[in-house]
Design a protein around this motif. Structure first.
Motif, PDB file in Angstrom:
ATOM      1  N   LEU A  13       0.832  -1.208   0.000  1.00 28.92           N
ATOM      2  CA  LEU A  13       0.000   0.000   0.000  1.00 28.92           C
ATOM      3  C   LEU A  13       0.868   1.260   0.000  1.00 28.92           C
ATOM      4  N   ARG A  14       1.954   1.262   0.761  1.00 32.04           N
ATOM      5  CA  ARG A  14       2.865   2.423   0.769  1.00 32.04           C
ATOM      6  C   ARG A  14       3.483   2.642  -0.612  1.00 32.04           C
ATOM      7  N   MET A  15       3.805   1.556  -1.301  1.00 31.42           N
ATOM      8  CA  MET A  15       4.376   1.696  -2.640  1.00 31.42           C
ATOM      9  C   MET A  15       3.318   2.173  -3.638  1.00 31.42           C
ATOM     10  N   ASP A  16       2.073   1.703  -3.482  1.00 29.01           N
ATOM     11  CA  ASP A  16       0.975   2.215  -4.318  1.00 29.01           C
ATOM     12  C   ASP A  16       0.849   3.729  -4.155  1.00 29.01           C
ATOM     13  N   GLU A  17       0.807   4.159  -2.907  1.00 31.85           N
ATOM     14  CA  GLU A  17       0.643   5.589  -2.611  1.00 31.85           C
ATOM     15  C   GLU A  17       1.846   6.395  -3.103  1.00 31.85           C
ATOM     16  N   ALA A  18       3.047   5.826  -2.989  1.00 26.02           N
ATOM     17  CA  ALA A  18       4.249   6.516  -3.473  1.00 26.02           C
ATOM     18  C   ALA A  18       4.170   6.727  -4.982  1.00 26.02           C
ATOM     19  N   LEU A  19       3.759   5.695  -5.696  1.00 26.50           N
ATOM     20  CA  LEU A  19       3.633   5.821  -7.149  1.00 26.50           C
ATOM     21  C   LEU A  19       2.607   6.883  -7.512  1.00 26.50           C
ATOM     22  N   ILE A  20       1.479   6.873  -6.844  1.00 28.75           N
ATOM     23  CA  ILE A  20       0.427   7.856  -7.133  1.00 28.75           C
ATOM     24  C   ILE A  20       0.936   9.276  -6.897  1.00 28.75           C
ATOM     25  N   ALA A  21       1.657   9.478  -5.807  1.00 30.60           N
ATOM     26  CA  ALA A  21       2.218  10.806  -5.522  1.00 30.60           C
ATOM     27  C   ALA A  21       3.226  11.214  -6.587  1.00 30.60           C
ATOM     28  N   LEU A  22       4.063  10.282  -7.031  1.00 34.54           N
ATOM     29  CA  LEU A  22       5.055  10.598  -8.062  1.00 34.54           C
ATOM     30  C   LEU A  22       4.398  10.890  -9.406  1.00 34.54           C
ATOM     31  N   LEU A  23       3.283  10.214  -9.700  1.00 32.08           N
ATOM     32  CA  LEU A  23       2.584  10.457 -10.962  1.00 32.08           C
ATOM     33  C   LEU A  23       2.050  11.874 -11.059  1.00 32.08           C
TER      34      LEU A  23
END
Length: 199
Positions: A13-23
């Motif tokens: 979940l943290r990696m999902d959220e990190a990707l979304i923030a970077l996008l």
């Protein structure tokens, strides 16, 4: 869910959220595993324990967003799609407050994802996601209204892109306008009523 499964899920979940923030900051092709790991607070080996590629993480993150999206609606998609063939035509108008309000609330609550989707629709597979909406809901509704098959793609693109343009403008304004107001604007554009502009 045991403790190790819970930890695995929370890391993903943290990696999902990190990707979304970077996008929100850059296109997918410029995002690196190193950036995702730094943002999520994990190391590269943890990333590769979960995913083979960034594309795998992207698929998972978008599936998570889809599940969140569905939770905002009072009725499940199956209830909508299953009834298309048997419902009266006047009930088949999908641009109503019942559907618009949860949709707009979700966008407001997930602004980062939608900004990323408009910046780089390919990175979040927007075409595939809207393709499902077109095939499963809009297409059958247009068929019930007798719209010729050759005309349906034009109706669909007008419907989807028109609403998307309003949402994009609302996001540009940081969703400051009230959800009810934006829903009313969409309804008025899709189904104008007499006297709307009269004062």
């Amino acid at each position: 869910m045991n403790k190790s499964e819970s930890k695995y899920f929370n890391t993903a979940l943290r990696m999902d959220e990190a990707l979304i923030a970077l996008l929100e900051e850059k296109d997918l092709e410029y995002i690196t595993v190193k950036e995702i790991c730094r943002r999520a607070g994990v190391n590269r080996s943890t990333f590769y324990l979960h995913y083979e590629t960034i594309a795998d993480l992207t698929d998972e993150a978008m599936d998570m967003i889809d599940r969140r999206f569905e939770s905002y609606f009072p009725r499940r998609e199956e209830e909508i799609t299953d009834g298309i063939a048997s419902r009266e035509r006047k009930e088949l108008v999908l641009v109503t407050r019942e559907y618009l309000l949860p949709y707009l609330r979700f966008i407001r609550d997930n602004k980062k994802v939608y900004r990323a989707a408009f910046r780089a629709p390919g990175s979040v597979q927007a075409a595939r996601r809207y393709g499902n909406l077109r095939q499963r809901i809009i297409g059958p509704v247009l068929e019930r209204f007798g719209v010729p098959a050759a005309h349906r793609p034009y109706y669909m693109v007008y419907y989807v892109e028109g609403i998307a343009a309003i949402v994009k403008e609302w996001l540009r304004r940081d969703c400051e306008d009230d959800v009810e107001m934006v829903a009313g604007i969409i309804e008025a554009c899709v189904r104008p009523r007499e006297g709307f502009c009269e004062k």
